[in-house]
Design an enzyme around this catalytic site. Structure first.
Site, PDB file in Angstrom:
ATOM      1  N   LYS A  33       0.754  -1.168   0.093  1.00  0.00           N
ATOM      2  CA  LYS A  33       0.084  -0.108  -0.057  1.00  0.00           C
ATOM      3  C   LYS A  33       0.878   1.122  -0.076  1.00  0.00           C
ATOM      4  CE  LYS A  33      -1.623   0.916   4.055  1.00  0.00           C
ATOM      5  NZ  LYS A  33      -1.089   2.037   4.449  1.00  0.00           N
ATOM      6  N   THR A  34       1.735   1.306   1.001  1.00  0.00           N
ATOM      7  CA  THR A  34       2.793   2.609   0.962  1.00  0.00           C
ATOM      8  C   THR A  34       3.508   2.924  -0.188  1.00  0.00           C
ATOM      9  OG1 THR A  34       2.715   2.212   3.608  1.00  0.00           O
ATOM     10  CG2 THR A  34       4.380   3.705   2.508  1.00  0.00           C
ATOM     11  N   ASP A 220      -4.878   7.971   3.161  1.00  0.00           N
ATOM     12  CA  ASP A 220      -4.497   6.720   3.563  1.00  0.00           C
ATOM     13  C   ASP A 220      -5.172   6.090   4.699  1.00  0.00           C
ATOM     14  OD1 ASP A 220      -2.810   4.390   3.766  1.00  0.00           O
ATOM     15  OD2 ASP A 220      -1.127   5.440   4.879  1.00  0.00           O
ATOM     16  N   GLU A 221      -5.388   4.910   5.086  1.00  0.00           N
ATOM     17  CA  GLU A 221      -6.249   3.925   6.017  1.00  0.00           C
ATOM     18  C   GLU A 221      -7.603   4.896   5.988  1.00  0.00           C
ATOM     19  OE1 GLU A 221      -5.055   1.713   7.280  1.00  0.00           O
ATOM     20  OE2 GLU A 221      -2.952   1.607   7.753  1.00  0.00           O
ATOM     21  N   GLN A 251      -9.683  -4.545   7.467  1.00  0.00           N
ATOM     22  CA  GLN A 251      -8.818  -4.303   8.708  1.00  0.00           C
ATOM     23  C   GLN A 251      -9.269  -3.186   9.437  1.00  0.00           C
ATOM     24  OE1 GLN A 251      -4.438  -4.873   7.955  1.00  0.00           O
ATOM     25  NE2 GLN A 251      -5.048  -4.748   5.871  1.00  0.00           N
ATOM     26  N   ARG A 609      -0.554 -10.785  10.426  1.00  0.00           N
ATOM     27  CA  ARG A 609       0.767 -10.159  10.746  1.00  0.00           C
ATOM     28  C   ARG A 609       1.775 -11.125  10.769  1.00  0.00           C
ATOM     29  NH1 ARG A 609      -0.201  -6.007   9.535  1.00  0.00           N
ATOM     30  NH2 ARG A 609      -2.162  -6.921   9.036  1.00  0.00           N
TER      31      ARG A 609
END
Length: 759
Positions: A33-34, A220-221, A251, A609
């Site tokens: 994503k980043t 973002d997010e 998420q 994770r």
């Protein structure tokens, strides 16, 4: 020049070059994503010819904003300086500093931080004669914050809730709170966004100036945005509509902070011409971990839908282990970590233990301390460092010995007894001069130059400690703890000082955990001694080294699942996979299915994770709310692909159904791992939705031998004293024993955990 096409996968490249109009990028866990946001910004500058000052990227933390700007700078050089990469609050702060006067503030307005807010709400409650025992200050602040998240002014809040009697106090407090802030030329953090939206609504020319400035907007997010943030973004993007939001509905785990999942789920309803791009290729985890995550989250109805996949190997199966107790669970995980480290494959830094609540950390702290394994509680205090535990253990030790002046001074005015710091200092000076303890000096407080009510309070405190000491040897340690808490008024003190009901319940849980530890200690020694127990746990004396070697950077991380979001580890243990804990009872009993779906999203976050190995554990018995309970295995375990779970089932049983105690069955042979990159699971693996989570009868179980005592025998329990056995019934997992205790009456208890001794 950046080679965008060859440095990105197909979907990433599509997301980077789709720059005109509304765009929703559904970025799965570990999908880069980043990287996409950074490359997209570089593409806007280098390929699309967009001016850097026409770009704004909004994030949730200063750290994320700083890292993004640094990465963009490495790709685009000097151009990055004029890009506005900022958090929502920082962006609104800059806007309000330029236009605050339009809303009646002075340009030099102040920001009310948490301490300021608490001070204001305290004054407001005092002026309005609000009973803060009934209406906790933090609860009132939370209600005000929630109203601002929905862009509700005090007047709008009153109009919406005027018929709800219990909100009358909230309404009046909200009004007075805002008036006080305005009078002091101050805004709290929620005001920054709310006032910016109000500014844009009242002054269209101001809004237009920022629309011209920010022609290309990235968020973002996005799944974590609230209603106020949504409206701010919508207004800024309404002219040019070049809005790109990046997020993952699977998420979305911050509903308790005000996040509104509908913002991302309804994006296409608001922007009907939106391009939707799914980033599903995962660069973090093995195929087995991803297929497990996909299967669990597929049970949620409120989601956009996607399937993570990877080109990497299948990897190890997901290990599931049910242990007898919470302590056994922690010991198993600690031993597994020791074994993996000794094999040379991993270092301590490679492990994370994810827990649902902070209270679960106690058993892991014990297991690590005994094995001398370095660990870190991420964003949490160690069990023995919690205020409630320090308070209660100080009472216990002061009552028994009274020799430690630090502990005495800690509790002499907790709960408040009208003994101030100046009086304690006088008393300490007197005690030092006489060579006696602070507790002994309390009996002579009048000689220390202390008089009136304070002297009497000190005398009353010493009398209280004397009375507690008399009882210390006549009851079990956990009973003595209960007695201390009642006699000192500490429980009422917790009720008064806890800012929310949830805070109070969590604090009481810590006390229950302490009592459980005391019971376990008593069951294992012939002559229980409180000071010996404290020494074993590093609370009294230095017999046990509980410190972390700060020079050794290697350590196991223990953290809640919420704190783990955004992180990754080679090996992840997810502990407490039990109904009532994960998912929690509040979610299970909620009328709204969305509560369970949020818990399931949290499970999805926890699972994803893990990079190489994932181990899930549960306890067959756990102490909750002061009671020992047999725990049903979490429904999330059963929602996982059976073929990918390693539950130590012998191959000879793979042609027979595995039965669950709710009556349902699974054929192991019918479940196989999924190896295709698409990550799609067979339709047969999507059955059994809605399972209510009875305990799986697999893995380790509690094997209790027949008791040495029989009906009619006299027995003794450290917790309940002596009694007569009335009945013994053999159950499926343990013997249920009915005992008529001399002092506490008739109880039904399990032999495996009661550890009754025949007299």
């Amino acid at each position: 020049m950046t080679d965008f096409e060859h440095e990105l996968n197909d979907r990433q490249y599509e997301a980077v070059r789709t720059v005109e109009g509304p765009v929703l990028i559904l970025a799965g866990a570990g999908s880069g994503k980043t990287r996409v946001l950074t490359y997209r910004t570089a593409y806007l500058l280098d390929e699309a010819g967009v001016k850097p000052w026409n770009i704004i990227a909004l994030t949730f933390t200063n750290k994320a904003a700083r890292e993004m700007k640094e990465r963009i700078g490495r790709m685009t050089g000097e151009k990055a300086k004029d890009i506005w990469v900022s958090t929502f609050h920082s962006t609104c702060l800059k806007i309000m500093f330029s236009h605050a006067e339009k809303l009646g503030y002075k340009p030099s307005f102040e920001i009310a931080d948490a301490a300021d807010q608490k001070s204001v709400i305290k004054d407001v409650c005092k002026n309005l004669n609000v009973d803060t025992k009934m209406y906790k200050e933090k609860s009132l602040l939370n209600a005000i914050s929630a109203a601002k998240d929905e862009l509700l002014t005090p007047q709008m809040y009153e109009a919406r809730h005027y018929e709800e009697f219990y909100r009358k106090v909230q309404i009046e407090v909200y009004k007075a709170y805002q008036e006080q802030l305005k009078k002091n030329n101050a805004m709290d953090f929620d005001d920054l966004i709310m006032n910016t939206v109000e500014l844009f609504r009242k002054y269209p020319e101001v809004l237009e100036s920022y629309q011209e400035r920010f022609r290309y907007i990235m968020v973002d997010e996005y799944q974590d945005t609230n209603s106020a943030q949504f409206e701010l973004i919508r207004m800024l993007a309404s002219k040019y509509r070049n809005l790109c939001v990046v997020g993952d509905d699977d998420q979305s785990i911050y509903k308790f902070r005000g996040a509104n999942i509908r913002n991302i789920l309804d994006f296409e309803k608001i922007y009907k011409d939106a391009a939707v791009i799914r980033l599903e290729e995962n660069y973090r985890s093995t195929a087995n971990i991803l297929n497990t995550a996909n299967q669990v989250i597929s049970h949620n109805k409120g989601r956009k839908g996607k399937n993570l996949w990877t080109k990497t190997e299948d990897g190890a199966k997901i290990k599931y282990k049910q242990l007898d107790s919470a302590a056994g669970e922690a010991a198993f995980i600690a031993d597994e970590i020791e074994k993996k480290v000794s094999d040379g494959k991993y270092s301590l830094n490679d492990f994370a233990i994810l827990i649902r609540t902070n209270v679960q950390s106690k058993e892991f702290e014990d297991a690590f301390r005994v094995r001398r394994i370095n660990y870190e509680l991420v964003k949490g205090l160690r069990f023995w460092d919690k205020k409630v535990i320090k308070d209660v253990t100080s009472y216990l030790l002061t009552a028994v010995s009274g020799a430690n002046d630090m502990r005495t001074s800690r509790i002499i005015n907790v709960p408040k007894r009208g003994i101030g710091n100046a009086s304690i200092d006088k008393l300490a000076a007197y005690a030092a001069g006489k060579g006696i303890s602070l507790l002994e000096a309390c009996r002579e407080s009048s000689f220390a130059g202390i008089g009136g009510k304070t002297a009497q309070s000190m005398k009353d405190f010493s009398d209280l400690m004397d009375s507690l000491k008399e009882k210390a040897g006549s009851m079990s340690l956990s009973e003595f703890t209960d007695h201390c808490i009642r006699q000192t008024g500490y429980l009422a003190y917790l009720d008064e000082t806890s800012e929310t009901p949830e805070d109070y319940l969590e604090t009481v849980e810590y006390i229950d955990k302490l009592k459980e530890a005391l019971d376990e200690y008593e069951d294992g020694v012939d002559e229980p001694d409180l000071i010996d127990f404290m020494r074993q746990n590093g609370v009294e004396g230095n017999n046990v080294d509980t410190s972390l070697d700060e020079n050794d950077k290697e350590r196991v991380r223990v953290m809640t699942m919420h704190n783990a979001k955004g992180l990754e580890f080679p090996v992840v243990f997810v502990a407490g996979m039990e109904e009532g804990l994960f998912p929690g009872y509040m979610a299970i009993n909620a009328d709204d299915e969305s509560e369970i779906e949020e818990e399931r999203r949290l499970c999805y976050v926890a699972v994803t994770r893990a990079m190489k190995e994932l181990v899930l554990t549960s306890a067959a018995m756990r102490v909750m709310n002061g009671e020992r309970r047999f725990q049903a295995t979490s429904r999330f375990i059963k929602e996982m692909p059976f073929g990918l779970l390693d539950m130590n089932i012998p191959e000879s049983r793979f042609d027979r159904p595995v039965k669950f105690s709710d009556g349902s069955e699974i054929m192991p042979a019918a479940r196989s791992s999924v190896k295709s990159p698409s990550g799609l699971l067979r339709e047969s693996e999507k059955k059994n939705k809605g399972w209510m989570g009875e305990k799986i009868k697999l893995g380790s179980s509690i094997k209790v031998e027949e008791p040495e005592y029989k009906k009619g025998d006299r027995v003794r329990s450290f917790k309940w004293g002596e009694g007569t056995v009335l009945d013994i019934v053999k159950g499926e997992r343990d013997y249920e024993v009915t005992v008529d205790f001399d002092s506490t009456g008739t109880r039904k208890i399990y032999a495996g955990f009661a550890k009754l001794k025949k007299l």
